[in-house]
Enzyme design. Structure first.
Site, PDB file in Angstrom:
ATOM      1  N   HIS A   1     -25.672   7.163 -11.429  1.00 30.64           N
ATOM      2  CA  HIS A   1     -25.372   8.597 -11.465  1.00 30.64           C
ATOM      3  C   HIS A   1     -23.899   8.866 -11.190  1.00 30.64           C
ATOM      4  CE1 HIS A   1     -24.931   9.186  -7.103  1.00 30.64           C
ATOM      5  NE2 HIS A   1     -25.984   8.387  -6.944  1.00 30.64           N
TER       6      HIS A   1
ATOM      7  N   GLU B   1     -32.407   5.511  -5.244  1.00 32.14           N
ATOM      8  CA  GLU B   1     -31.498   4.922  -4.274  1.00 32.14           C
ATOM      9  C   GLU B   1     -32.255   4.471  -3.030  1.00 32.14           C
ATOM     10  OE1 GLU B   1     -27.284   6.427  -2.668  1.00 32.14           O
ATOM     11  OE2 GLU B   1     -27.906   7.344  -4.562  1.00 32.14           O
TER      12      GLU B   1
END
Length: 201
Positions: A52, A133
């Protein structure tokens, strides 16, 4: 923001770099001896990985982990540039997978809008929590530098980057590896065995 792929690599910079790398996968290497398969030598899949863009927590030097934060304006620019890189390469995806986190979904949406890189407009963007994550537990939302000072450099590194340690209520690196490996085997390998091209954000 990084886009990964293995054999070729394109780098562009603007206060950070975007790397587009391509991984070619020989499907024959993924089968066990117990279940041999034969593959055409030309039947090679390819997988692209895009991290990202800059998030609001990155901008403020905070641990995000499972906190669902947005991209910054610079993060949106990074996502667009990743899309431009994909478009220049002429890449077209048979399948797209993305983390459920908003910053990853925003990156994916912007990059695909810029690149028009999905083979069919009916191809769904599939969300999978296993590529999220690391969970930083009670450290989520805390300032990285202040936490490093509080724990000391060695304590900080041990708790956050060693294989078997984890922040309180957080994940060990071994757990992150395990879930990511299961995702890859379950979702990506079948596409690669069919010689397809896949995007993972």
């Amino acid at each position: 923001m990084k886009t990964r792929n293995l054999d070729d690599q394109v780098e562009s910079t603007d206060n950070g770099s975007i790397k587009v790398t391509t991984k070619f996968h020989d499907a024959a290497t993924t089968t066990s001896a117990a279940s041999p398969k034969e593959f055409n030598a030309e039947q090679l899949g390819r997988v692209y990985f895009i991290g990202h863009g800059e998030s609001t927590s990155n901008e403020r030097n905070l641990f995000a982990g499972v906190l669902d934060v947005d991209l910054t304006s610079f993060g949106r620019l990074q996502a667009r540039r990743a899309g431009v890189d994909l478009k220049k390469k002429g890449t077209k995806f048979d399948a797209v997978y993305v983390s459920q986190m908003r910053r990853a979904r925003q990156t994916c949406e912007i990059a695909l809008a810029e690149s028009q890189a999905v083979k069919s407009p009916d191809t769904p963007v599939q969300i999978d929590h296993r590529i999220s994550e690391t969970s930083f537990g009670i450290f989520a939302g805390r300032n990285l530098n202040l936490l490093r000072l509080a724990l000391g450099y060695e304590g900080f590194e041990e708790m956050l980057h060693s294989h078997n340690e984890a922040p309180p209520a957080g994940e060990k690196i071994a757990q992150v590896y395990s879930r990511a490996a299961r995702f890859y085997e379950d979702k990506i390998v079948p596409h690669l065995e069919r010689g397809e091209t896949v995007l993972v954000v």
